[in-house]
Write a protein that holds these residues in place. Structure first.
Motif, PDB file in Angstrom:
ATOM      1  N   LYS A 121       0.862  -1.185   0.000  1.00 19.74           N
ATOM      2  CA  LYS A 121       0.000   0.000   0.000  1.00 19.74           C
ATOM      3  C   LYS A 121       0.897   1.233   0.000  1.00 19.74           C
ATOM      4  CE  LYS A 121      -0.454   0.277   4.970  1.00 19.74           C
ATOM      5  NZ  LYS A 121      -1.167   0.412   6.165  1.00 19.74           N
ATOM      6  N   PHE A 122       0.419   2.315  -0.663  1.00 20.36           N
ATOM      7  CA  PHE A 122       1.220   3.549  -0.712  1.00 20.36           C
ATOM      8  C   PHE A 122       1.192   4.223   0.651  1.00 20.36           C
ATOM      9  CE2 PHE A 122      -0.304   3.020  -5.166  1.00 20.36           C
ATOM     10  CZ  PHE A 122       0.938   2.785  -5.742  1.00 20.36           C
ATOM     11  N   GLY A 123       2.295   4.889   1.011  1.00 24.49           N
ATOM     12  CA  GLY A 123       2.304   5.577   2.307  1.00 24.49           C
ATOM     13  C   GLY A 123       3.703   5.959   2.750  1.00 24.49           C
ATOM     14  N   ILE A 169       6.965   7.841  -5.485  1.00 22.90           N
ATOM     15  CA  ILE A 169       6.088   6.743  -5.938  1.00 22.90           C
ATOM     16  C   ILE A 169       5.551   5.987  -4.718  1.00 22.90           C
ATOM     17  CG2 ILE A 169       6.012   4.545  -7.214  1.00 22.90           C
ATOM     18  CD1 ILE A 169       8.139   5.819  -9.139  1.00 22.90           C
ATOM     19  N   ARG A 170       6.450   5.651  -3.777  1.00 23.39           N
ATOM     20  CA  ARG A 170       6.042   4.929  -2.560  1.00 23.39           C
ATOM     21  C   ARG A 170       4.931   5.664  -1.800  1.00 23.39           C
ATOM     22  NH1 ARG A 170       9.332   6.873   1.316  1.00 23.39           N
ATOM     23  NH2 ARG A 170       7.440   8.008   1.791  1.00 23.39           N
ATOM     24  N   SER A 171       5.015   7.007  -1.801  1.00 26.60           N
ATOM     25  CA  SER A 171       4.017   7.785  -1.055  1.00 26.60           C
ATOM     26  C   SER A 171       2.661   7.819  -1.781  1.00 26.60           C
ATOM     27  CB  SER A 171       4.520   9.214  -0.832  1.00 26.60           C
ATOM     28  OG  SER A 171       4.500   9.905  -2.064  1.00 26.60           O
ATOM     29  N   GLY A 172       2.653   7.422  -3.053  1.00 28.11           N
ATOM     30  CA  GLY A 172       1.407   7.432  -3.834  1.00 28.11           C
ATOM     31  C   GLY A 172       1.124   8.791  -4.449  1.00 28.11           C
ATOM     32  N   LYS A 173       2.123   9.735  -4.333  1.00 26.41           N
ATOM     33  CA  LYS A 173       1.888  11.093  -4.843  1.00 26.41           C
ATOM     34  C   LYS A 173       2.746  11.348  -6.073  1.00 26.41           C
ATOM     35  CE  LYS A 173       0.811  12.710  -0.243  1.00 26.41           C
ATOM     36  NZ  LYS A 173       1.570  12.840   0.978  1.00 26.41           N
ATOM     37  N   TYR A 174       2.628  10.510  -7.063  1.00 28.56           N
ATOM     38  CA  TYR A 174       3.385  10.675  -8.294  1.00 28.56           C
ATOM     39  C   TYR A 174       2.401  10.475  -9.440  1.00 28.56           C
ATOM     40  CZ  TYR A 174       7.571  10.622 -11.183  1.00 28.56           C
ATOM     41  OH  TYR A 174       8.532  10.940 -12.101  1.00 28.56           O
ATOM     42  N   LEU A 210       1.703   5.720 -11.288  1.00 27.42           N
ATOM     43  CA  LEU A 210       1.946   4.792 -10.171  1.00 27.42           C
ATOM     44  C   LEU A 210       1.867   3.344 -10.645  1.00 27.42           C
ATOM     45  CD1 LEU A 210      -0.180   6.548  -7.385  1.00 27.42           C
ATOM     46  CD2 LEU A 210       2.329   6.462  -7.562  1.00 27.42           C
ATOM     47  N   SER A 265       0.946  -0.734 -10.260  1.00 30.99           N
ATOM     48  CA  SER A 265      -0.132  -1.425  -9.536  1.00 30.99           C
ATOM     49  C   SER A 265       0.478  -2.188  -8.360  1.00 30.99           C
ATOM     50  CB  SER A 265      -0.927  -2.340 -10.466  1.00 30.99           C
ATOM     51  OG  SER A 265      -0.073  -2.992 -11.326  1.00 30.99           O
ATOM     52  N   LEU A 266      -0.302  -2.300  -7.307  1.00 32.67           N
ATOM     53  CA  LEU A 266       0.163  -2.916  -6.061  1.00 32.67           C
ATOM     54  C   LEU A 266      -0.048  -4.431  -6.106  1.00 32.67           C
ATOM     55  CD1 LEU A 266      -1.444  -0.296  -3.650  1.00 32.67           C
ATOM     56  CD2 LEU A 266       1.008  -0.573  -4.100  1.00 32.67           C
TER      57      LEU A 266
END
Ligand code: NAP
Length: 320
Positions: free
Chosen positions: A8-10, A46-51, A54, A56-57
């Motif tokens: 999960k992104f974060g 990318i890891r933070s989900g703010k790119y 992204l 897929s997980l």
């Protein structure tokens, strides 16, 4: 095999050290036994989900590794097992003991260049090359100002620009960064944490302005960059972490160019051209990556915190 997986992104804590199956190379891919891994700021965005784009997980982060070819896809004549290589992108993800990569993303690591140095090249050196010679159209005899020259991209650019006959100036935010840039042969260096550094710089340079600026923090500096450029000067925006308000009129009289750069836009031909230049510079000794700190793969979370810290002055790496 061991790898870092994101489900999960974060925050950095989402980087989980885990066991996964070893990937198998497709016909136009190779399998690399990884010796060192480069950690880049983009891995954290990318890891933070703010790119903007992204994966897929779940996914395995990272694009830059160096290691040894262990297996070649069935249609892969350009590499043999045992070859030392570095990558500019992978298929399976870089933060792992083994990765698959397309052969177009894999390059020979010259003799005498360590795996850690090889893992420092993919994003930083290729970006520096593209910024100087492709987007920036740098010419011998010009003056380049690298705003954030103490960055991994910046220190590659300082060395490449000097070797190409440019006069190189720049900034760092610490004494260690300034000393490092002096040791790389920079002609002038200022501290971007000092309040009046740009006024000091302007006074010292008088009307002798820059032909090219490589900008690592455009949301802070872009407006003032316009005052530092010579007529028909260019600024290449490499890094930006927010927005900025500025007067576009400042570009009109002197006919200044603001040029964006995204490494992801590199064509296959540009990538090959950049790697040829980088490999030649490594071989002749005009380029030597600067390494700040090496973490073990399971400490990827600490490496992500460190890569976003100021004053590190060099590359953050992982070893599997
Ligand atoms: P890095 O090694 O983490 O360097 C970040 C740099 O920013 C440090 O040298 C830091 O200097 C400097 N900095 C801090 N405050 C500044 C200021 N006010 N003005 C100018 N510079 C300042 O990062 P990197 O891997 O080299 O990447 C540099 C930037 O380019 C990052 O934002 C990254 O995301 C971006 N980038 C973009 C692309 C693309 O395709 N567009 C590709 C690669 C990288 P001190 O630590 O000395 O204070």
């Amino acid at each position: 095999m061991k790898a870092i997986q994101v489900s999960k992104f974060g925050q950095p804590e989402v980087l989980q050290y885990t066991d996964i199956d070893r990937p198998t190379p497709a016909i136009d891919e190779v399998l690399i036994k990884v010796k060192a891994i480069g950690v880049n700021p983009v891995d954290t965005y990318i890891r933070s989900g703010k790119y903007p784009v992204l994966p897929s997980l779940p996914y395995i982060p990272g694009s830059d590794v160096a290691g040894i070819i262990e297996q070649c896809g069935s249609q892969e004549p350009s590499f043999t097992c045992g070859t030392r290589v570095y990558t500019c992108g992978t298929i399976s993800g870089g933060y792992a003991q083994r990765v698959t990569a397309k052969t177009s993303q894999v390059f020979h690591l010259p003799d005498g260049i360590s795996f850690q140095e090889g893992a420092s090249l993919g994003v930083p050196a290729t970006t520096a090359w593209r910024a100087l010679f492709i987007r920036g159209c740098a010419q011998a005899g010009e003056k380049v100002f690298i705003h954030g020259a103490s960055s991994s991209v910046g220190m590659c650019a300082v060395q490449m620009a000097r070797a190409a006959g440019l006069k190189v100036y720049g900034t760092a935010g610490t004494k260690a960064g300034i000393d490092r840039l002096k040791s790389l042969g920079i002609s002038g260096v200022w501290n971007h944490r000092e309040q009046e550094y740009l006024s000091t710089l302007q006074k010292e340079l008088q009307n002798n302005r820059f032909n090219l600026i490589l900008e690592m923090l455009a949301n802070v500096n872009l407006s003032r960059d316009m005052e530092l450029l010579a007529p028909r000067g260019r600024v290449v925006v490499i890094g930006s972490r927010g927005t900025i308000t500025f007067d576009p009129r400042s570009t009109m009289g002197p006919e200044l160019d603001i040029r964006g750069l995204s490494l992801f836009n590199s064509t296959g031909e540009e990538l090959k051209q950049a790697q040829a230049g980088i490999q030649a510079a490594l071989t002749t000794g005009t380029l030597k990556p600067v390494i700040a700190r090496v973490f073990s793969l399971e400490d990827a979370c600490k490496a992500h915190q460190q890569v976003m810290a100021n004053g590190k002055c060099g590359k953050i790496l992982l070893t599997p």
